[in-house]
Design a protein around this motif. Structure first.
Motif, PDB file in Angstrom:
ATOM      1  N   CYS A   1      36.579  49.924  43.108  1.00  0.00           N
ATOM      2  CA  CYS A   1      35.656  50.060  41.982  1.00  0.00           C
ATOM      3  C   CYS A   1      36.118  51.175  41.051  1.00  0.00           C
TER       4      CYS A   1
ATOM      5  N   VAL B   1      37.724  50.857  37.077  1.00  0.00           N
ATOM      6  CA  VAL B   1      37.209  51.577  35.907  1.00  0.00           C
ATOM      7  C   VAL B   1      38.311  52.431  35.301  1.00  0.00           C
TER       8      VAL B   1
ATOM      9  N   ASN C   1      30.383  51.655  29.253  1.00  0.00           N
ATOM     10  CA  ASN C   1      29.183  51.475  30.080  1.00  0.00           C
ATOM     11  C   ASN C   1      29.141  50.072  30.684  1.00  0.00           C
TER      12      ASN C   1
ATOM     13  N   GLU D   1      31.680  48.092  31.329  1.00  0.00           N
ATOM     14  CA  GLU D   1      32.719  47.972  32.349  1.00  0.00           C
ATOM     15  C   GLU D   1      32.299  48.673  33.636  1.00  0.00           C
ATOM     16  N   VAL D   2      31.744  49.856  33.515  1.00  0.00           N
ATOM     17  CA  VAL D   2      31.271  50.584  34.701  1.00  0.00           C
ATOM     18  C   VAL D   2      30.174  49.787  35.392  1.00  0.00           C
ATOM     19  N   GLU D   3      29.219  49.284  34.622  1.00  0.00           N
ATOM     20  CA  GLU D   3      28.122  48.507  35.202  1.00  0.00           C
ATOM     21  C   GLU D   3      28.649  47.271  35.922  1.00  0.00           C
TER      22      GLU D   3
ATOM     23  N   ASN E   1      31.583  46.802  37.306  1.00  0.00           N
ATOM     24  CA  ASN E   1      32.261  47.182  38.542  1.00  0.00           C
ATOM     25  C   ASN E   1      31.306  47.693  39.609  1.00  0.00           C
TER      26      ASN E   1
END
Length: 99
Positions: free
Chosen positions: A62, A66, A82, A84-86, A88
Motif C-alpha cells: 500500500c 502511493v 487524496n 490515490e491514497v484512499e 490504496n
C-alpha cells in the motif's frame, strides 16, 4: 529484529547457544538453546495463525503504491493524491478483511 549477513539477532543467539552446547555439553547452553528455539517456533505459529506477516506485506505494498504514484505524478493535485491514497487504503483494508 536486526539482521547481519542474513541472520537475525534471535538466530544468532540460537546458534551461539547451540555452539556452546555442542562444545561444552553444558546444561545451561542446552536450556538456552531449547528456550530460544521454543520462542522462535511459538512466534512462527502465532504469525501463521494471525496472518500478521501477510498484513505487513499488504501494508508495505500500500505504502509503495502511493509512493510510486507520487514519483510518477509529481504535479498531481491534492485531490488526485487524496483519491490515490484512499484507493490504496481501501484495497489494503479489503485484502486484510479477506484473510
Amino acid at each position: 529484529m536486526a539482521e547481519s549477513n542474513g541472520m537475525t539477532d534471535v538466530q544468532l543467539i540460537q546458534q551461539l547457544a547451540l555452539l556452546g552446547w555442542l562444545k561444552t555439553d553444558s546444561e545451561h547452553c542446552k536450556e538456552l538453546y531449547t528456550a530460544v528455539t521454543g520462542m522462535q517456533v511459538a512466534r512462527e505459529v502465532l504469525d501463521r495463525l494471525s496472518g500478521q506477516s501477510q498484513i505487513d506485506a499488504y501494508r508495505r505494498e500500500c505504502i509503495q503504491s502511493v509512493a510510486d504514484f507520487v514519483k510518477k505524478n509529481p504535479r498531481a493535485s491534492q485531490r488526485e493524491l487524496n483519491a490515490e491514497v484512499e484507493k490504496n487504503v481501501l484495497l489494503f483494508a479489503s485484502r486484510v478483511q479477506a484473510l
